[in-house]
Design an enzyme around this catalytic site. Sequence first.
Site, mmCIF file in Angstrom:
data_model
loop_
_atom_site.group_PDB
_atom_site.id
_atom_site.type_symbol
_atom_site.label_atom_id
_atom_site.label_comp_id
_atom_site.label_asym_id
_atom_site.label_seq_id
_atom_site.Cartn_x
_atom_site.Cartn_y
_atom_site.Cartn_z
ATOM 1 N N GLU A 1 10.440 22.770 4.339
ATOM 2 C CA GLU A 1 11.135 24.040 4.507
ATOM 3 C C GLU A 1 10.195 25.222 4.217
ATOM 4 O OE1 GLU A 1 14.173 21.245 2.446
ATOM 5 O OE2 GLU A 1 12.010 21.436 2.656
ATOM 6 N N CYS B 1 15.758 20.356 -1.763
ATOM 7 C CA CYS B 1 15.803 20.088 -3.197
ATOM 8 C C CYS B 1 16.359 21.290 -3.963
ATOM 9 C CB CYS B 1 14.416 19.734 -3.720
ATOM 10 S SG CYS B 1 13.185 21.038 -3.492
ATOM 11 N N CYS C 1 13.584 24.203 -2.749
ATOM 12 C CA CYS C 1 13.689 24.720 -1.384
ATOM 13 C C CYS C 1 15.029 25.418 -1.143
ATOM 14 C CB CYS C 1 13.486 23.597 -0.379
ATOM 15 S SG CYS C 1 11.802 22.954 -0.395
ATOM 16 N N ALA D 1 1.410 -14.412 10.596
ATOM 17 C CA ALA D 1 1.039 -14.757 11.969
ATOM 18 C C ALA D 1 1.214 -16.257 12.136
ATOM 19 C CB ALA D 1 -0.406 -14.352 12.253
ATOM 20 N N TRP E 1 -7.895 -17.443 12.197
ATOM 21 C CA TRP E 1 -7.417 -16.387 13.089
ATOM 22 C C TRP E 1 -6.443 -16.945 14.110
ATOM 23 C CZ3 TRP E 1 -7.831 -12.045 10.977
ATOM 24 C CH2 TRP E 1 -8.981 -11.678 10.259
ATOM 25 N N ARG F 1 -0.806 -1.499 7.222
ATOM 26 C CA ARG F 1 -1.284 -1.443 5.838
ATOM 27 C C ARG F 1 -1.519 -0.001 5.388
ATOM 28 N NH1 ARG F 1 -5.984 -6.150 5.510
ATOM 29 N NH2 ARG F 1 -4.598 -7.976 5.665
ATOM 30 N N LEU G 1 -7.605 -7.536 1.955
ATOM 31 C CA LEU G 1 -6.337 -6.799 1.907
ATOM 32 C C LEU G 1 -6.556 -5.286 1.931
ATOM 33 C CD1 LEU G 1 -4.199 -8.864 -0.656
ATOM 34 C CD2 LEU G 1 -4.490 -9.195 1.802
ATOM 35 N N THR H 1 4.787 -18.264 -1.038
ATOM 36 C CA THR H 1 5.173 -16.918 -1.501
ATOM 37 C C THR H 1 6.212 -16.306 -0.575
ATOM 38 O OG1 THR H 1 2.971 -16.602 -2.461
ATOM 39 C CG2 THR H 1 4.293 -14.629 -2.097
#
Length: 349
Positions: free
Chosen positions: A56, A81, A90, A160, A181, A195, A215, A297
């Site tokens: 804003e 807010c 704002c 994958a 891969w 990511r 990662l 996991t």
Amino acid sequence: MNQLSIDEKYMQRCLQLAQIAEGNTYPNPMVGSVIVHKGKIIGEGYHRKAGEPHAEVNAVHSVKDKSLLKQSTLYVNLEPCAHYGKTPPCSKLIIDHGIPEVIIGCIDSFSEVAGKGVEMMQKAGVRVKTGVLEKESLELNRRFFTCHNKKRPYIILKWAQSQDSFIDIDRDADNFGQPTWITNEWARRAVHQQRSTEQAILVGTNTALKDNPSLTVRDWAGNQPLRCVIDRYGRLPEDLKLFDGKSNTLVYNTKRSSKSQGVEYVQVKGEGIISDILDDLWKRTIQSVIIEGGSSTLKMFIEAGLWDEAHKYVGEVLFASGVEAPELSGRLIEKKNFGTSRLYVYRNN
């Protein structure tokens, strides 16, 4: 197909502006704002980064003739807010500039706001309308709302698999250290893009040992996610890429708590380890986490029902045998083709 109303068209523009900053606003939500005077956009802006001006503010500052604000409508996809944080409220800015009407996508469930912005403006005589493209506004900031409403990060499962539904070949210790891969380079680039927009990424012990993953974001430009690994019994050697210091790493284990050179060991209980991890990430204001594997996991999160979104990449390779891909029941919401690789996106029902 229903045509968008005038209010919906301007709200759609707010959502477009907000999304420009995806991945850069944490721990704040993505917000865009448009100011309209007699059917013409005279100002617009979006929140770029936490600590910087809100949408804003940027929209108001972009208006050349501030006298027009007193006859204008301000559109914003999230309730303005009402509290003093790193920037002033704002809602007060809107009141101070005499903007007579505000159209809002959705109410902010964050306790510091939660209807207080609307109340402040209405008490000052501002006409307020809410719920314009509400579903789309909630969807855009699903990570933010999950974090504040469920007290945990938004959880994205990702893996994958081969055409015959394996996520890895059968491997022994001699061929540990490199990933198998499955998808093509185009799909792998999409993974790195994702990511860059999520706050954390987590793998299990076996994936860390077998693949020795970094990662990190390499095939895309953007922020590095917080790297997380489950290592219950301290089996991981310190020469893995996860411990190279290129990005911060959390090691969830049952043995110790310590911190040094970008690696923090976080002690958790053996039982209920998922809850401990999610609670720790929430306390760190981490709004989203990608669970990248491995099989055990991913299954741990699926069996606990603790996931919001799943990204299944399918390559053209055939393994015939190996580590079976996880199975889940969810609602397919999107398909994407990356040449010889495909992506299927699911939501948890």
